[in-house]
Design a protein around this motif. Structure first.
Motif, PDB file in Angstrom:
ATOM      1  N   VAL A  10       1.108  -0.992  -0.449  1.00 51.37           N
ATOM      2  CA  VAL A  10       0.104  -0.120   0.343  1.00 51.37           C
ATOM      3  C   VAL A  10       0.887   1.891   0.068  1.00 51.37           C
ATOM      4  N   LEU A  11       1.200   2.767  -1.201  1.00 49.17           N
ATOM      5  CA  LEU A  11       1.861   2.998  -1.533  1.00 49.17           C
ATOM      6  C   LEU A  11       0.640   4.881  -0.383  1.00 49.17           C
ATOM      7  N   CYS A  12       1.043   5.101   0.498  1.00 49.25           N
ATOM      8  CA  CYS A  12       1.102   6.079   0.766  1.00 49.25           C
ATOM      9  C   CYS A  12       1.066   7.840   0.822  1.00 49.25           C
ATOM     10  N   GLY A  13       0.396   8.538   0.887  1.00 51.10           N
ATOM     11  CA  GLY A  13       0.422  10.180   1.015  1.00 51.10           C
ATOM     12  C   GLY A  13       0.227  10.675   2.384  1.00 51.10           C
ATOM     13  N   THR A  14       0.392  11.476   2.448  1.00 51.09           N
ATOM     14  CA  THR A  14      -0.096  12.395   3.406  1.00 51.09           C
ATOM     15  C   THR A  14      -1.946  12.795   4.044  1.00 51.09           C
ATOM     16  N   GLY A  15      -2.519  12.849   2.929  1.00 50.03           N
ATOM     17  CA  GLY A  15      -3.594  13.761   3.258  1.00 50.03           C
ATOM     18  C   GLY A  15      -4.719  12.740   2.825  1.00 50.03           C
ATOM     19  N   ASN A  16      -5.716  13.468   2.807  1.00 51.19           N
ATOM     20  CA  ASN A  16      -7.155  11.809   3.052  1.00 51.19           C
ATOM     21  C   ASN A  16      -7.588  10.646   2.412  1.00 51.19           C
ATOM     22  N   ASN A  17      -6.520  10.784   1.078  1.00 55.27           N
ATOM     23  CA  ASN A  17      -6.447   9.499  -0.203  1.00 55.27           C
ATOM     24  C   ASN A  17      -4.769   8.541   0.595  1.00 55.27           C
ATOM     25  N   GLY A  18      -4.105   9.599   1.085  1.00 53.43           N
ATOM     26  CA  GLY A  18      -3.035   8.524   2.328  1.00 53.43           C
ATOM     27  C   GLY A  18      -4.285   7.471   3.276  1.00 53.43           C
ATOM     28  N   GLY A  19      -5.287   8.532   4.018  1.00 49.19           N
ATOM     29  CA  GLY A  19      -5.850   7.763   5.088  1.00 49.19           C
ATOM     30  C   GLY A  19      -6.881   6.480   4.470  1.00 49.19           C
ATOM     31  N   ASP A  20      -7.231   6.984   3.248  1.00 51.84           N
ATOM     32  CA  ASP A  20      -7.737   6.230   2.837  1.00 51.84           C
ATOM     33  C   ASP A  20      -6.953   4.350   2.335  1.00 51.84           C
ATOM     34  N   GLY A  21      -5.700   4.754   1.898  1.00 55.36           N
ATOM     35  CA  GLY A  21      -4.570   3.695   1.516  1.00 55.36           C
ATOM     36  C   GLY A  21      -5.071   2.929   3.095  1.00 55.36           C
ATOM     37  N   LEU A  22      -4.181   3.872   4.073  1.00 54.48           N
ATOM     38  CA  LEU A  22      -3.777   3.249   5.398  1.00 54.48           C
ATOM     39  C   LEU A  22      -4.922   2.511   6.049  1.00 54.48           C
ATOM     40  N   ALA A  23      -6.160   2.728   6.037  1.00 59.60           N
ATOM     41  CA  ALA A  23      -7.056   2.259   6.378  1.00 59.60           C
ATOM     42  C   ALA A  23      -7.665   0.705   5.735  1.00 59.60           C
ATOM     43  N   CYS A  24      -7.516   1.507   4.456  1.00 60.57           N
ATOM     44  CA  CYS A  24      -7.090  -0.377   3.764  1.00 60.57           C
ATOM     45  C   CYS A  24      -6.651  -1.356   3.808  1.00 60.57           C
ATOM     46  N   ALA A  25      -5.657  -0.794   4.690  1.00 66.44           N
ATOM     47  CA  ALA A  25      -3.681  -2.194   4.842  1.00 66.44           C
ATOM     48  C   ALA A  25      -4.664  -2.802   5.934  1.00 66.44           C
ATOM     49  N   GLN A  26      -6.014  -1.860   6.705  1.00 68.37           N
ATOM     50  CA  GLN A  26      -6.203  -1.920   7.794  1.00 68.37           C
ATOM     51  C   GLN A  26      -7.007  -3.772   7.597  1.00 68.37           C
ATOM     52  N   PHE A  27      -7.906  -3.304   6.999  1.00 68.33           N
ATOM     53  CA  PHE A  27      -8.668  -4.127   6.539  1.00 68.33           C
ATOM     54  C   PHE A  27      -8.302  -5.278   5.948  1.00 68.33           C
ATOM     55  N   ALA A  28      -6.836  -5.302   5.159  1.00 70.12           N
ATOM     56  CA  ALA A  28      -6.476  -6.608   4.635  1.00 70.12           C
ATOM     57  C   ALA A  28      -6.037  -7.403   5.433  1.00 70.12           C
ATOM     58  N   LEU A  29      -5.194  -6.502   6.741  1.00 70.89           N
ATOM     59  CA  LEU A  29      -3.799  -7.086   7.659  1.00 70.89           C
ATOM     60  C   LEU A  29      -5.085  -7.520   8.890  1.00 70.89           C
ATOM     61  N   LEU A  30      -6.133  -7.390   8.755  1.00 70.93           N
ATOM     62  CA  LEU A  30      -6.645  -8.086   9.472  1.00 70.93           C
ATOM     63  C   LEU A  30      -7.754  -9.565   8.834  1.00 70.93           C
TER      64      LEU A  30
END
Length: 484
Positions: free
Chosen positions: A51-71
């Motif tokens: 998951v490649l993430c920037g610092t804005g809300n778009n990056g937040g979408d990626g971080l939250a997606c990483a959570q779902f994938a990890l879980l």
């Protein structure tokens, strides 16, 4: 019908939803869930995600997606452009850290490239709709690394590097197989370079009650929403009710242009299709298509008096012969369709006329605005509005995601394919536009319907011939079947 918005409108819609009480973090988690659901649907066997993430809300979408994938038990690595995050994105980062996720700074391209080589799927959440400047060298190198990798990509909201408004890129853009776009459909995904980078587009509204009082930039309809507007044929129908179209062009070695336009006009149901062309072309044109009525330039004034609509430009040329024909035609009050060289003549002496349809490609649009095609493509919406303001009537700006604008309504046609980039394709469109307008449709309806049917016919041919085998003369019979 779908509505298309620009970046500023999309941000405003997001802000208003949050102001009305919907937590931004909740919207972010919904976006991430849809992003992960797309992963599961289209890549069910993917086990390792990057998951490649920037610092804005778009990056937040990626971080939250990483959570779902990890879980869900997937092997997930996250690369951050930096950790200078705030708000909801920072909350998602802290939650991910609490799960002991593999989170790394994006400061070594070689390390990223090695990890990418071991990955089943990349989630692109680097840049969102806020990007409005050229990418720096490091970002360009990063995106080029992604694009040269065989790893498939799903982009969050839009491929990183792409402009949400125009479909241009800021130096380069990630080439995705799928794009999950949220809250609004961004116009840049559907025009210019957008379709080349987005892959399959998946839209998720994220909220049941989106604000309705923000007018879209454009609309896009289905073909079957335009077809019912075509006048139906009655049992006592006759050619006098179907419109008399006069086509002017076909100078010297350009007989094919006027022939293609006339064939399309006939197949689109015009009652009479007449041609004014170079005298040496009249017999070959009639032999090739017996239904055509062909006249020499000397008959122009008489035929203008007997016609309902004038289509001017296919193969017209730019010499004195062409100029004389153009001068006579431009002084006539018939409704007019301008294409090809007629647009260049019009640009020399601009006339504002509400009873005309202009059909420029980007190069011709540049002539109409005394600009260049690169600038036209970088702001297609702005360009078509400027042309209409200067010349009036209805304007069709051809190209991927063709635009149609009448000064009030802007339509985007998502149909079409790369095989249409061949000489003569625009001549066919001119004939369809002229016939539908002459048959009684309004100028805007005729223009939109013609663009959709023309593109749909080309898409049918593309399935049969491929890009290289798609030639304009194949389209008229298919156009006739689509018109009915």
């Amino acid at each position: 019908m779908i509505a298309l918005f620009n970046a500023q409108q999309s941000k405003e819609i997001d802000r208003r939803i949050i102001d009305e009480g919907e937590p931004g973090l909740k919207l972010m988690k919904r976006a991430a869930w849809h992003l992960f659901a797309t992963v599961q649907s289209h890549y069910p066997h993917a086990q390792k995600l990057l998951v490649l993430c920037g610092t804005g809300n778009n990056g937040g979408d990626g971080l939250a997606c990483a959570q779902f994938a990890l879980l869900a038990g997937l092997d997930v690595s996250v690369f951050l452009s930096n950790e200078n995050m705030h708000g909801d994105a920072l909350s998602c980062l802290n939650e991910l850290k609490a799960l002991n996720a593999d989170i790394r700074p994006l400061n070594d391209l070689e390390v990223f490239s090695q990890e990418l080589g071991k990955t089943d799927l990349l989630i692109d959440a680097l840049f969102g709709i806020g990007l409005n400047r050229p990418l720096n060298q490091a970002s360009v190198q990063l995106i080029e690394t992604v694009n040269t990798s065989p790893c498939p990509v799903i982009s969050a909201d839009l491929p990183s590097g792409l402009d949400a408004d125009s479909g241009k890129h800021f130096g380069c853009a990630i080439k995705a197989e799928h794009t999950c776009t949220f809250l609004t459909r961004k116009v840049g995904l559907y025009t210019h370079l957008g379709p080349d980078f987005c892959g399959q587009i998946h839209y998720f509204d994220l909220h049941a009650n989106l604000p309705q009082h923000i007018s879209p930039v454009a609309y896009s309809h289905e073909l079957n929403e335009w077809q019912p507007l075509i006048p139906t044929l009655s049992a006592d129908n006759h050619k006098g009710r179907m419109g008399h179209v006069l086509l002017v062009g076909g100078h010297r070695n350009m007989m094919g242009a006027i022939q293609l336009s006339a064939s399309a006009c006939l197949h689109s149901g015009a009652g009479l299709t007449k041609i004014i062309s170079d005298t040496q072309h009249l017999i070959p044109l009639t032999q090739q298509q017996p239904e055509l009525m062909c006249y020499p330039p000397e008959a122009l004034s008489e035929q203008l008096r007997q016609s309902d609509l004038l289509a001017l430009g296919p193969g017209l040329g730019l010499d004195d012969w062409s100029g004389q024909l153009y001068q006579t035609c431009s002084q006539n009050n018939l409704p007019k369709v301008f294409d090809a060289d007629a647009l260049k003549w019009l640009a020399k002496t601009p006339v504002f006329n509400p009873q005309q349809i202009l059909t420029p490609h980007p190069g011709e649009a540049a002539v109409l605005l005394d600009s260049d095609s690169r600038r036209i493509q970088q702001d297609r919406v702005g360009a078509i509005k400027a042309i209409q303001k200067k010349y009036g009537g209805v304007v069709i700006l051809k190209g991927k995601g063709s635009l149609i604008y009448d000064g009030n309504r802007l339509e985007l046609c998502p149909l079409g394919n790369p095989g249409m980039a061949v000489g003569g394709m625009g001549d066919v469109l001119t004939g369809v536009v002229a016939a539908l307008w002459a048959r009684g449709m309004t100028p805007f309806e005729a223009a939109c319907t013609a663009v959709y049917i023309h593109a749909a016919a080309a898409d049918e041919c593309f399935k049969e011939t491929g890009a290289a085998g798609l030639i304009p003369s194949l389209l008229p019979p298919k156009i006739g079947r689509l018109i009915g």
